[in-house]
Write a protein that holds these residues in place. Structure first.
Motif, PDB file in Angstrom:
ATOM      1  N   ALA A  57       0.820  -1.210   0.000  1.00  0.00           N
ATOM      2  CA  ALA A  57       0.000   0.000   0.000  1.00  0.00           C
ATOM      3  C   ALA A  57       0.853   1.259   0.000  1.00  0.00           C
ATOM      4  N   THR A  58       2.057   1.172   0.558  1.00  0.00           N
ATOM      5  CA  THR A  58       2.944   2.332   0.624  1.00  0.00           C
ATOM      6  C   THR A  58       4.227   2.064  -0.132  1.00  0.00           C
ATOM      7  N   ALA A  59       4.932   3.136  -0.474  1.00  0.00           N
ATOM      8  CA  ALA A  59       6.205   2.989  -1.175  1.00  0.00           C
ATOM      9  C   ALA A  59       7.218   2.270  -0.307  1.00  0.00           C
ATOM     10  N   GLN A  60       7.276   2.627   0.973  1.00  0.00           N
ATOM     11  CA  GLN A  60       8.218   1.978   1.874  1.00  0.00           C
ATOM     12  C   GLN A  60       7.895   0.502   2.045  1.00  0.00           C
ATOM     13  N   GLY A  61       6.609   0.191   2.096  1.00  0.00           N
ATOM     14  CA  GLY A  61       6.213  -1.207   2.238  1.00  0.00           C
ATOM     15  C   GLY A  61       6.607  -2.039   1.037  1.00  0.00           C
ATOM     16  N   SER A  62       6.469  -1.485  -0.171  1.00  0.00           N
ATOM     17  CA  SER A  62       6.846  -2.229  -1.374  1.00  0.00           C
ATOM     18  C   SER A  62       8.358  -2.426  -1.448  1.00  0.00           C
ATOM     19  N   MET A  63       9.123  -1.427  -1.007  1.00  0.00           N
ATOM     20  CA  MET A  63      10.580  -1.556  -0.997  1.00  0.00           C
ATOM     21  C   MET A  63      11.034  -2.578   0.039  1.00  0.00           C
ATOM     22  N   ASP A  64      10.382  -2.590   1.192  1.00  0.00           N
ATOM     23  CA  ASP A  64      10.733  -3.572   2.222  1.00  0.00           C
ATOM     24  C   ASP A  64      10.457  -4.989   1.732  1.00  0.00           C
ATOM     25  N   LEU A  65       9.317  -5.184   1.080  1.00  0.00           N
ATOM     26  CA  LEU A  65       8.978  -6.510   0.562  1.00  0.00           C
ATOM     27  C   LEU A  65       9.945  -6.927  -0.536  1.00  0.00           C
ATOM     28  N   LEU A  66      10.325  -5.975  -1.385  1.00  0.00           N
ATOM     29  CA  LEU A  66      11.276  -6.272  -2.454  1.00  0.00           C
ATOM     30  C   LEU A  66      12.619  -6.701  -1.870  1.00  0.00           C
ATOM     31  N   ALA A  67      13.085  -5.970  -0.873  1.00  0.00           N
ATOM     32  CA  ALA A  67      14.363  -6.313  -0.248  1.00  0.00           C
ATOM     33  C   ALA A  67      14.306  -7.699   0.388  1.00  0.00           C
ATOM     34  N   GLN A  68      13.179  -8.022   1.035  1.00  0.00           N
ATOM     35  CA  GLN A  68      13.028  -9.331   1.671  1.00  0.00           C
ATOM     36  C   GLN A  68      13.117 -10.456   0.635  1.00  0.00           C
ATOM     37  N   ARG A  69      12.418 -10.303  -0.488  1.00  0.00           N
ATOM     38  CA  ARG A  69      12.420 -11.338  -1.515  1.00  0.00           C
ATOM     39  C   ARG A  69      13.770 -11.411  -2.229  1.00  0.00           C
ATOM     40  N   GLN A  70      14.373 -10.267  -2.484  1.00  0.00           N
ATOM     41  CA  GLN A  70      15.670 -10.263  -3.147  1.00  0.00           C
ATOM     42  C   GLN A  70      16.719 -10.962  -2.294  1.00  0.00           C
ATOM     43  N   ASN A  71      16.765 -10.642  -1.019  1.00  0.00           N
ATOM     44  CA  ASN A  71      17.741 -11.273  -0.124  1.00  0.00           C
ATOM     45  C   ASN A  71      17.505 -12.777  -0.012  1.00  0.00           C
ATOM     46  N   ALA A  72      16.237 -13.172  -0.022  1.00  0.00           N
ATOM     47  CA  ALA A  72      15.926 -14.604   0.062  1.00  0.00           C
ATOM     48  C   ALA A  72      16.432 -15.345  -1.174  1.00  0.00           C
ATOM     49  N   VAL A  73      16.281 -14.735  -2.343  1.00  0.00           N
ATOM     50  CA  VAL A  73      16.757 -15.359  -3.583  1.00  0.00           C
ATOM     51  C   VAL A  73      18.285 -15.440  -3.581  1.00  0.00           C
ATOM     52  N   ILE A  74      18.936 -14.359  -3.171  1.00  0.00           N
ATOM     53  CA  ILE A  74      20.402 -14.360  -3.134  1.00  0.00           C
ATOM     54  C   ILE A  74      20.921 -15.403  -2.153  1.00  0.00           C
ATOM     55  N   ASP A  75      20.298 -15.490  -0.974  1.00  0.00           N
ATOM     56  CA  ASP A  75      20.720 -16.484   0.014  1.00  0.00           C
ATOM     57  C   ASP A  75      20.543 -17.907  -0.512  1.00  0.00           C
ATOM     58  N   ALA A  76      19.467 -18.129  -1.261  1.00  0.00           N
ATOM     59  CA  ALA A  76      19.221 -19.467  -1.803  1.00  0.00           C
ATOM     60  C   ALA A  76      20.256 -19.840  -2.848  1.00  0.00           C
ATOM     61  N   LEU A  77      20.686 -18.876  -3.641  1.00  0.00           N
ATOM     62  CA  LEU A  77      21.663 -19.142  -4.700  1.00  0.00           C
ATOM     63  C   LEU A  77      23.073 -19.277  -4.149  1.00  0.00           C
ATOM     64  N   GLU A  78      23.433 -18.387  -3.228  1.00  0.00           N
ATOM     65  CA  GLU A  78      24.794 -18.411  -2.691  1.00  0.00           C
ATOM     66  C   GLU A  78      24.936 -19.414  -1.551  1.00  0.00           C
ATOM     67  N   GLY A  79      24.023 -19.360  -0.596  1.00  0.00           N
ATOM     68  CA  GLY A  79      24.119 -20.271   0.539  1.00  0.00           C
ATOM     69  C   GLY A  79      23.636 -21.664   0.230  1.00  0.00           C
TER      70      GLY A  79
END
Length: 245
Positions: A66-88
């Motif tokens: 609903a908010t710009a900050q909320g969309s950025m927080d969700l994006l960061a959460q998903r991006q970090n999860a993908v990176i962790d899955a690939l690297e870790g």
């Protein structure tokens, strides 16, 4: 009075001779300016094939809120999860996983029933790209990225690391063909092929294999997909001008 007139006439004649000497070129210089070199120009192409040894998988990730900050927080959460899955999870090195540009926009759509555009919150988007030299690992990379929260598979591409060597081989092949064509043309005209006058290179073309865009669900099973990319082809075209002796 008559002596002065004779003297003046002599000066006029002398000046006229000098001007004539300056204007009329010598026989040697006239012959040099009109001499031209006979040439023959040919076009030739070279092609080298080789199996790709690097695979790159690109994921699309977005976050809607609903908010710009909320969309950025969700994006960061998903991006970090993908990176962790690939690297870790898969053990890919840090330099094999790269992130792309981040965009943030209002989530707007045109509603035909309302006959107007309706905006509902914000959407942030980015990409994560993973490279591997193990082509058999592509399926596992896709599975790991989608399972970790990636929203889409933007594409799979393949390339070769020895592109410079392939380019040199293709150019040498094209030059050999160009010389053969020029020699055949010269022989048919009862002439001898001379030195190379001009070489123009038309650029190299290296097509890449891509999987295209695909929207994927969490149950995607990439291990069943056969990963067998076609040979990469390096093509060059050159135009060569030879002198004719």
């Amino acid at each position: 009075m008559s002596d002065r007139r004779t003297s003046a006439a002599g000066v006029v004649i002398a000046v006229g001779l000098v001007v004539a000497a300056l204007v009329v070129p010598s026989a040697g210089s006239a012959q040099t300016s009109t001499t031209t070199q006979d040439t023959v120009t040919v076009t030739a192409a070279g092609k080298v094939e080789g199996r790709p040894d690097i695979a790159a998988v690109s994921f699309g990730i977005n976050g809607k809120a609903a908010t710009a900050q909320g969309s950025m927080d969700l994006l960061a959460q998903r991006q970090n999860a993908v990176i962790d899955a690939l690297e870790g999870g898969l053990g890919l090195p840090d330099d094999a996983v790269r992130t792309g540009n981040i965009t943030l926009r209002e989530n707007c759509r045109y509603r035909r029933a309302l006959e107007r555009t309706v905006c509902n919150g914000y959407v942030a988007r980015t990409t994560v790209r993973a490279e591997t030299r193990d082509l058999d690992q592509v399926g596992a990379i896709i599975d790991a990225g989608i399972a970790a929260g990636a929203n889409s598979l933007n594409g799979v591409s393949f390339e070769r690391t020895e592109n410079d060597q392939a380019l040199r081989e293709a150019l040498a092949q094209a030059m050999e063909l160009a010389r053969g064509k020029a020699e055949a043309l010269a022989a048919s005209a009862n002439r001898n092929l001379g030195r190379v006058m001009v070489i123009e290179e038309g650029g190299a073309r290296r097509p890449s294999f891509g999987a295209g865009d695909a929207a994927l669900g969490a149950t995607f099973a990439a291990r069943d997909i056969r990963i067998d990319p076609p040979n990469e082809i390096t093509r060059v075209t050159i135009v060569v001008t030879f002198a004719l002796d």
